[in-house]
Enzyme design. Structure first.
Site: not given
Lengths: 373, 373
Positions: A16, A131, A134, A136, A138, A192, A203, A207, A316
């Site tokens: 990221v 933001e 959670v 990505g 969206i 992973e 994960d 979120k 992503g």
């Protein structure tokens, strides 16, 4: 009429972070909001400096000392994209204590240290935005906190982990078993080497804690969120999707149902918050049932709005980076924290958390999966 | 530590306005944001005062003189929920000129007078919010302006009119013809006695103009948006869904396609904005094809985020009122206008607008419907 630029320091130049840096290097005009302060990248802290240089990050910007960055008087905003628990948590807390604005994509530290980080941000009077943590790219947290502010939210539920959704989709479509699709997901880079965080639902659970903060104004304890389905014996099942068998999937398919790892949080009538992240048997033809592969879908039920849904790619680097950059633009425009002016969260100790109540359907493995719609 | 309350005047106590008033009368705690000014209802302007009283609005709040309200020094924020072109446009413009914040649910005046109203709001330095104008209570405009701010948006398209979607769904499912389903929609209250605004696509077209403002930073002229499909002769087809026949629907169904009134706007490579609101042949199994009845669905394609989608009930007084109330809360929290600090819109005259380019599929009526995915 010149506005002082906001000097941005990025911590962590991985998937990221390097996309965030790239946007700065390409001088994206969106980083210079006309009604706000221009954003300028001044430093990038990354342990693996050689990899960062290979990824095109100028050596002049690089440092391997993030602790200096969060204390530096030459930085106004810290972007934390290193991930994981420590040192990310300590660095973000220190940045807020030094009066720096913070944008993070790190769901772990927001879910686990949310009460502390929110308190530090409020004490320092600086914005704290997350933001990207959670869904990505969206938009989810901002819309819940701001655009749905006048609604009483009763429930938020969603498919918020692409890895497990990819795996469950493959098991359903191809009748393959868990170990096989996990190996494939790892080979394709969707899972992973250590898949625990994804497949055990941790994960998604992080979120869910963050979604509950925006929806219900309370930081629930991640440890209090159930990640195990029931069983026919009454004992707790295996965590996340780790107990799902090909036989379970086939038996449910015969009834027109598919399994999806659904994270659900609901405000109970007694004020308790119900929260679970468990494989859920939903109709194959329902919106969740049709949400395939690495897509995310989150539904928010509120009064008076009814049900609104948000869909998109939940993972992503570029999509998450877009959320980070949008948060930076919001800070430059003076729009505050992700909680958008809503009240300080309730004390964690004041909130009772329990699993989501409801019917379940028994499967061959002995698991009893909650029934969804 | 007391914060001066924001005094709210509501103009128009119809379907949406009376729900806004009801929330105030029920003293919704959400109207008293802890980090912002409390909101207090001080007056309601309504022509039909007797109906308003019958709807539970206290006589002491009522006036039949909205022009006095927008000029009153006892009102800080005007909520315009009367709808239609005039006097709504003149009243909103006057309110902004008097330095009042404005929240409106009126898509017609925002689409048609957007450039003027935005200029007046910027000149007066007051927030102007209109989330309720598109998609009822679904968060759309805020997320595009703020949460997706760092993306380059390439296209926005959606089903944004529930009436026509209800009619097309009924024609598809039941093989009935246009006149019959229109009569039924009118009987059920989904369509107005004069259905022109819905069935000719004018309602959707206004919403598309507003979406384009947030996505592309330009107010396009509603008159420049195409609302007619092509035909096999090359002449323009009938407006909106008025030319759709039962035979067209059946012929497309044989190919696995259904018609949906899709509003599309796209940024072309030459900088022009493409915009159309036409019945579009989409795969029955696509997300738009499965978006049935009065649901709305809007998809935003951007870089780097990819495609994100928003779904929910696009109509109904309570849902639209929730969007109005959320806008009020945003004003109380000091979060500014719906455009969220983005640059002033481009001049309307500087923008070339043309129909959305693409393939079409010939139908028995002679219409050639664009092909969607």
């Amino acid at each position: 009429m010149s506005i002082q630029p906001l000097r941005v320091g990025v911590i962590g130049a991985g998937t990221v972070g390097r996309e965030v840096v790239r946007a700065f290097l390409e001088r994206s005009p969106r980083l210079m909001p006309s009604d706000g302060a221009p954003l300028v990248l001044t430093a990038v802290a990354e342990k693996f400096t050689e990899r960062a240089i290979a990824n095109g990050i100028p050596e002049a910007l690089l440092t391997d000392a993030p602790a200096h960055l969060v204390a530096s008087t030459d930085v106004d905003v810290i972007v934390e994209t290193m991930g994981g628990a420590e040192p990310a948590h300590t660095l973000v807390a220190a940045a807020l204590q030094h009066g720096k604005s913070v944008v993070t994509a790190n769901k772990h530290i927001v879910a686990h240290y949310g009460p502390e980080l929110e308190r530090l941000a409020r004490e320092a009077g600086v914005p704290f935005r997350f933001e990207a943590a959670v869904g990505g790219g969206i938009p989810l947290l901002g819309p819940i906190a701001q655009d749905l502010a006048a609604n009483r939210i009763a429930r938020v539920r969603g498919i918020v982990n692409g890895t497990t959704n990819y795996m469950l989709t493959a098991m359903t479509r191809e009748g393959r078993d868990y170990a096989e699709v996990l190996a494939e997901a790892q080979a394709k880079g969707y899972a992973e080497a250590d898949p625990t965080a994804d497949v055990e639902g941790l994960d998604a659970l992080n979120k869910l804690v963050i979604l509950a903060r925006l929806a219900f104004g309370a930081w629930i304890d991640p440890a209090a969120v159930s990640n195990r389905p029931g069983t026919t014996t009454g004992a707790p099942g295996l965590p996340g999707i780790t107990g799902v068998t090909a036989e379970d999937v086939a038996a449910l398919a015969a009834e027109g149902r598919v399994l999806r790892l659904i994270a659900t949080t609901r405000l109970a009538e007694d004020g308790a918050i119900e929260a679970s992240v468990v494989p859920t048997a939903v109709p194959a033809e329902s919106p969740f049932g049709r949400c395939d592969g690495v897509l995310n879908r989150v539904e928010v039920d509120g009064l008076p709005v009814g049900r609104v849904a948000f869909e998109g790619p939940g993972a992503g680097g570029p999509a998450a980076a877009a959320a980070v950059l949008s948060d930076l633009v919001s800070i430059a425009r003076g729009l505050g924290s992700t909680w958008a002016g809503s009240p300080a969260a309730a004390e964690r100790s004041a909130i009772e958390v329990r699993p989501v109540a409801g019917e379940c359907v028994a499967a061959p493995s002995g698991a009893c999966y909650p029934v969804g719609d």
